[in-house]
Design a protein around this motif. Structure first.
Motif, PDB file in Angstrom:
ATOM      1  N   ALA A  49       0.954  -1.090  -0.080  1.00 29.75           N
ATOM      2  CA  ALA A  49       0.009  -0.077   0.078  1.00 29.75           C
ATOM      3  C   ALA A  49       0.891   1.213  -0.013  1.00 29.75           C
ATOM      4  CB  ALA A  49      -0.856   0.194   1.282  1.00 29.75           C
ATOM      5  N   LEU A  50       1.987   1.296   0.725  1.00 29.15           N
ATOM      6  CA  LEU A  50       2.929   2.365   0.758  1.00 29.15           C
ATOM      7  C   LEU A  50       3.451   2.505  -0.786  1.00 29.15           C
ATOM      8  CD1 LEU A  50       4.523   2.024   4.460  1.00 29.15           C
ATOM      9  CD2 LEU A  50       2.902   3.887   3.527  1.00 29.15           C
ATOM     10  N   LEU A  51       3.815   1.543  -1.105  1.00 26.21           N
ATOM     11  CA  LEU A  51       4.859   1.505  -2.609  1.00 26.21           C
ATOM     12  C   LEU A  51       3.626   2.231  -3.525  1.00 26.21           C
ATOM     13  CD1 LEU A  51       6.744   0.681  -4.526  1.00 26.21           C
ATOM     14  CD2 LEU A  51       5.683  -1.697  -4.531  1.00 26.21           C
ATOM     15  N   LEU A  52       2.296   1.746  -3.475  1.00 29.64           N
ATOM     16  CA  LEU A  52       1.324   2.490  -4.460  1.00 29.64           C
ATOM     17  C   LEU A  52       1.069   3.838  -4.017  1.00 29.64           C
ATOM     18  CD1 LEU A  52      -1.082  -0.604  -4.791  1.00 29.64           C
ATOM     19  CD2 LEU A  52       0.494   0.131  -6.520  1.00 29.64           C
ATOM     20  N   GLY A  53       0.876   4.133  -2.793  1.00 30.08           N
ATOM     21  CA  GLY A  53       0.692   5.466  -2.514  1.00 30.08           C
ATOM     22  C   GLY A  53       1.572   6.383  -2.742  1.00 30.08           C
ATOM     23  N   LEU A  54       2.763   6.053  -2.249  1.00 29.00           N
ATOM     24  CA  LEU A  54       4.147   7.031  -2.283  1.00 29.00           C
ATOM     25  C   LEU A  54       4.685   7.299  -3.830  1.00 29.00           C
ATOM     26  CD1 LEU A  54       6.010   6.109   0.855  1.00 29.00           C
ATOM     27  CD2 LEU A  54       4.429   7.956   0.586  1.00 29.00           C
ATOM     28  N   ASN A  58       1.533  12.471  -4.852  1.00 29.41           N
ATOM     29  CA  ASN A  58       2.403  13.518  -4.230  1.00 29.41           C
ATOM     30  C   ASN A  58       2.400  13.798  -2.907  1.00 29.41           C
ATOM     31  OD1 ASN A  58       4.421  15.520  -4.494  1.00 29.41           O
ATOM     32  ND2 ASN A  58       3.015  17.067  -5.130  1.00 29.41           N
ATOM     33  N   ILE A  59       3.025  12.752  -2.100  1.00 34.08           N
ATOM     34  CA  ILE A  59       2.788  12.937  -0.688  1.00 34.08           C
ATOM     35  C   ILE A  59       4.322  13.375  -0.168  1.00 34.08           C
ATOM     36  CG2 ILE A  59       2.680  11.628   1.425  1.00 34.08           C
ATOM     37  CD1 ILE A  59       0.728   9.784   0.018  1.00 34.08           C
ATOM     38  N   LEU A  60       5.663  12.375  -0.897  1.00 31.30           N
ATOM     39  CA  LEU A  60       6.708  12.795  -0.433  1.00 31.30           C
ATOM     40  C   LEU A  60       7.400  13.265  -1.597  1.00 31.30           C
ATOM     41  CD1 LEU A  60       7.805   9.873   1.960  1.00 31.30           C
ATOM     42  CD2 LEU A  60       7.076  12.176   2.864  1.00 31.30           C
ATOM     43  N   PRO A  61       8.486  14.412  -1.459  1.00 31.54           N
ATOM     44  CA  PRO A  61       8.955  14.800  -2.636  1.00 31.54           C
ATOM     45  C   PRO A  61       9.983  13.607  -3.059  1.00 31.54           C
ATOM     46  CG  PRO A  61       9.963  15.735  -0.508  1.00 31.54           C
ATOM     47  CD  PRO A  61       8.842  15.136  -0.128  1.00 31.54           C
ATOM     48  N   ALA A  62      10.075  13.785  -4.561  1.00 31.48           N
ATOM     49  CA  ALA A  62      10.983  12.861  -5.179  1.00 31.48           C
ATOM     50  C   ALA A  62      12.327  13.450  -5.293  1.00 31.48           C
ATOM     51  CB  ALA A  62      10.623  12.298  -6.622  1.00 31.48           C
ATOM     52  N   GLU A  63      13.408  12.492  -5.187  1.00 30.16           N
ATOM     53  CA  GLU A  63      14.899  13.208  -5.168  1.00 30.16           C
ATOM     54  C   GLU A  63      15.108  13.798  -6.635  1.00 30.16           C
ATOM     55  OE1 GLU A  63      17.778  10.233  -3.884  1.00 30.16           O
ATOM     56  OE2 GLU A  63      16.040   9.154  -2.854  1.00 30.16           O
ATOM     57  N   ASP A  64      16.130  14.643  -6.524  1.00 28.89           N
ATOM     58  CA  ASP A  64      16.138  15.096  -8.028  1.00 28.89           C
ATOM     59  C   ASP A  64      16.714  14.172  -9.049  1.00 28.89           C
ATOM     60  OD1 ASP A  64      15.622  17.713  -6.921  1.00 28.89           O
ATOM     61  OD2 ASP A  64      17.875  18.056  -6.476  1.00 28.89           O
ATOM     62  N   GLY A  65      15.945  14.425 -10.145  1.00 28.86           N
ATOM     63  CA  GLY A  65      16.513  13.462 -11.295  1.00 28.86           C
ATOM     64  C   GLY A  65      15.854  12.054 -11.513  1.00 28.86           C
ATOM     65  N   LEU A  66      15.059  11.806 -10.233  1.00 32.61           N
ATOM     66  CA  LEU A  66      14.444  10.498 -10.139  1.00 32.61           C
ATOM     67  C   LEU A  66      12.954  10.539 -10.377  1.00 32.61           C
ATOM     68  CD1 LEU A  66      16.482   8.793  -7.520  1.00 32.61           C
ATOM     69  CD2 LEU A  66      16.611   8.439  -9.760  1.00 32.61           C
ATOM     70  N   ALA A 198      14.675  10.000   3.422  1.00 29.52           N
ATOM     71  CA  ALA A 198      15.992   9.672   3.241  1.00 29.52           C
ATOM     72  C   ALA A 198      16.756  10.490   4.200  1.00 29.52           C
ATOM     73  CB  ALA A 198      16.651   9.988   1.510  1.00 29.52           C
ATOM     74  N   PRO A 199      18.067   9.652   4.514  1.00 27.86           N
ATOM     75  CA  PRO A 199      18.961  10.277   5.605  1.00 27.86           C
ATOM     76  C   PRO A 199      19.435  11.730   4.986  1.00 27.86           C
ATOM     77  CG  PRO A 199      19.514   8.065   5.364  1.00 27.86           C
ATOM     78  CD  PRO A 199      18.561   8.284   4.211  1.00 27.86           C
ATOM     79  N   ALA A 200      19.490  12.076   3.624  1.00 28.75           N
ATOM     80  CA  ALA A 200      20.040  13.251   3.060  1.00 28.75           C
ATOM     81  C   ALA A 200      19.151  14.494   3.580  1.00 28.75           C
ATOM     82  CB  ALA A 200      20.196  12.932   1.586  1.00 28.75           C
ATOM     83  N   SER A 201      17.754  13.986   3.542  1.00 24.25           N
ATOM     84  CA  SER A 201      16.722  15.147   3.695  1.00 24.25           C
ATOM     85  C   SER A 201      16.470  15.342   5.278  1.00 24.25           C
ATOM     86  CB  SER A 201      15.168  14.765   3.194  1.00 24.25           C
ATOM     87  OG  SER A 201      14.889  13.404   3.930  1.00 24.25           O
ATOM     88  N   LEU A 202      17.453  14.658   6.089  1.00 28.13           N
ATOM     89  CA  LEU A 202      17.291  15.088   7.698  1.00 28.13           C
ATOM     90  C   LEU A 202      18.515  15.911   8.067  1.00 28.13           C
ATOM     91  CD1 LEU A 202      16.758  11.413   8.678  1.00 28.13           C
ATOM     92  CD2 LEU A 202      15.039  13.120   8.358  1.00 28.13           C
ATOM     93  N   PRO A 203      18.167  16.615   9.095  1.00 23.63           N
ATOM     94  CA  PRO A 203      19.344  17.496   9.625  1.00 23.63           C
ATOM     95  C   PRO A 203      20.561  16.511   9.714  1.00 23.63           C
ATOM     96  CG  PRO A 203      17.269  17.871  10.774  1.00 23.63           C
ATOM     97  CD  PRO A 203      17.151  16.692  10.087  1.00 23.63           C
ATOM     98  N   SER A 204      21.768  17.235   9.567  1.00 26.60           N
ATOM     99  CA  SER A 204      23.083  16.455   9.680  1.00 26.60           C
ATOM    100  C   SER A 204      23.378  15.592  10.595  1.00 26.60           C
ATOM    101  CB  SER A 204      24.333  17.483   9.482  1.00 26.60           C
ATOM    102  OG  SER A 204      24.220  18.562  10.416  1.00 26.60           O
ATOM    103  N   GLY A 205      23.191  16.024  11.800  1.00 23.62           N
ATOM    104  CA  GLY A 205      23.419  15.217  13.159  1.00 23.62           C
ATOM    105  C   GLY A 205      22.549  14.139  12.923  1.00 23.62           C
ATOM    106  N   VAL A 206      21.314  14.262  12.782  1.00 26.41           N
ATOM    107  CA  VAL A 206      20.335  13.068  12.889  1.00 26.41           C
ATOM    108  C   VAL A 206      20.663  12.073  11.523  1.00 26.41           C
ATOM    109  CG1 VAL A 206      17.714  12.551  12.512  1.00 26.41           C
ATOM    110  CG2 VAL A 206      18.620  14.625  13.933  1.00 26.41           C
ATOM    111  N   ALA A 207      20.962  12.878  10.418  1.00 24.60           N
ATOM    112  CA  ALA A 207      21.394  11.832   9.425  1.00 24.60           C
ATOM    113  C   ALA A 207      22.481  10.897   9.724  1.00 24.60           C
ATOM    114  CB  ALA A 207      21.845  12.725   8.145  1.00 24.60           C
ATOM    115  N   THR A 208      23.477  11.633  10.409  1.00 25.49           N
ATOM    116  CA  THR A 208      24.665  10.654  10.725  1.00 25.49           C
ATOM    117  C   THR A 208      24.053   9.443  11.856  1.00 25.49           C
ATOM    118  OG1 THR A 208      26.053  12.436  10.791  1.00 25.49           O
ATOM    119  CG2 THR A 208      26.801  10.709  11.975  1.00 25.49           C
TER     120      THR A 208
END
Length: 257
Positions: A49-54, A58-66, A198-208
């Protein structure tokens, strides 16, 4: 005292071959999982269901170029592994202990390590079926992975890592506590463990921090394999260390009752 030669009496009682016992135990565990409605909901229907919905909304932003499906699919595969190998495994083990299943199995010829190994093999079978179904649906939605070999390796490592953590949790606490905690951990990792975001969309400390936990490492490794066509050694090492540490600790803390 008369000593008879082996094979004099048939059928000859004795323990079966380890490989045969492992496959039999894994087959039983996999069939029990696939016949359980709540397990199917957790391991397949929710990720689907999450695969189909997402992918379609347009719930979450897609990564650039993808495309959305290319961005979402690796993370949904990571969610599927976490759902079956960790949450489902922990809950099933906790209630097997409560109802005395492990205690009775330990009285058979099955070694204790084979009880755990059979569950992990069963988890690998379930993950393979999950990945097949989700991959087919994603392909119909336009998913075009750059590489699959690395993805298979990460699905294997992720199953071992989350499976060991599931055994650690399900083998140490009471069934009710396992049920509550496993679902809480699943929900927290879904929202803040590198799966929905994705970790890249999180604050740097949280992403680590996210990159050093199994969910983030698995999502990163699957993303690198299917989107970039590369093998991410860092996430692979993280998953391996988590698997080894959890398995070592589980071997000391897992109780049969």
């Amino acid at each position: 005292m008369t000593v008879f030669e082996p094979g004099t009496f048939k059928p000859a009682p004795g323990r079966g071959r380890l490989g045969r016992m492992l496959l039999a135990h894994a087959r039983v565990e996999a069939s029990l999982t696939l016949r359980h409605g709540e397990q199917i909901l957790l391991t397949l229907l929710i990720p689907l269901a999450l695969l189909l919905g997402l992918s379609l909304l347009n719930i979450l932003p897609a990564e650039d170029g993808l495309s959305r499906v290319d961005s979402v699919t690796p993370r949904i595969l990571a969610l599927a592994v976490m759902s079956s190998a960790f949450t489902g495994q922990a809950i099933a083990l906790g209630f097997d202990r409560r109802y005395g299943v492990l205690k009775r199995l330990s009285a058979t010829a099955l070694p204790r390590w084979l009880l755990v190994a059979g569950r992990l093999v069963a988890a690998l079978v379930v993950v393979a079926l999950q990945a097949l179904v989700l991959g087919i649906v994603a392909a119909f939605l336009g998913w075009s992975p750059s590489g699959l070999f690395g993805a298979v390796v990460f699905l294997f490592l992720g199953t071992l890592s989350f499976g060991a953590l599931g055994v650690l949790l399900g083998g140490a606490l009471r069934a009710e506590a396992v049920l509550a905690l496993a679902n809480i951990v699943w929900f927290v990792l879904l929202l803040a463990g590198g799966i929905l975001l994705a970790p890249a969309s999180l604050p740097s400390g949280v992403a680590t921090v996210v990159e050093l936990i199994p969910s983030g490492a698995l999502a990163q490794g699957l993303h690198a394999a299917t989107v970039d066509g590369t093998f991410a050694w860092g996430p692979a090492l993280v998953l391996t260390l988590w698997a080894a540490a959890a398995a070592a600790l589980a071997s000391k803390t897992t109780r049969l009752t």
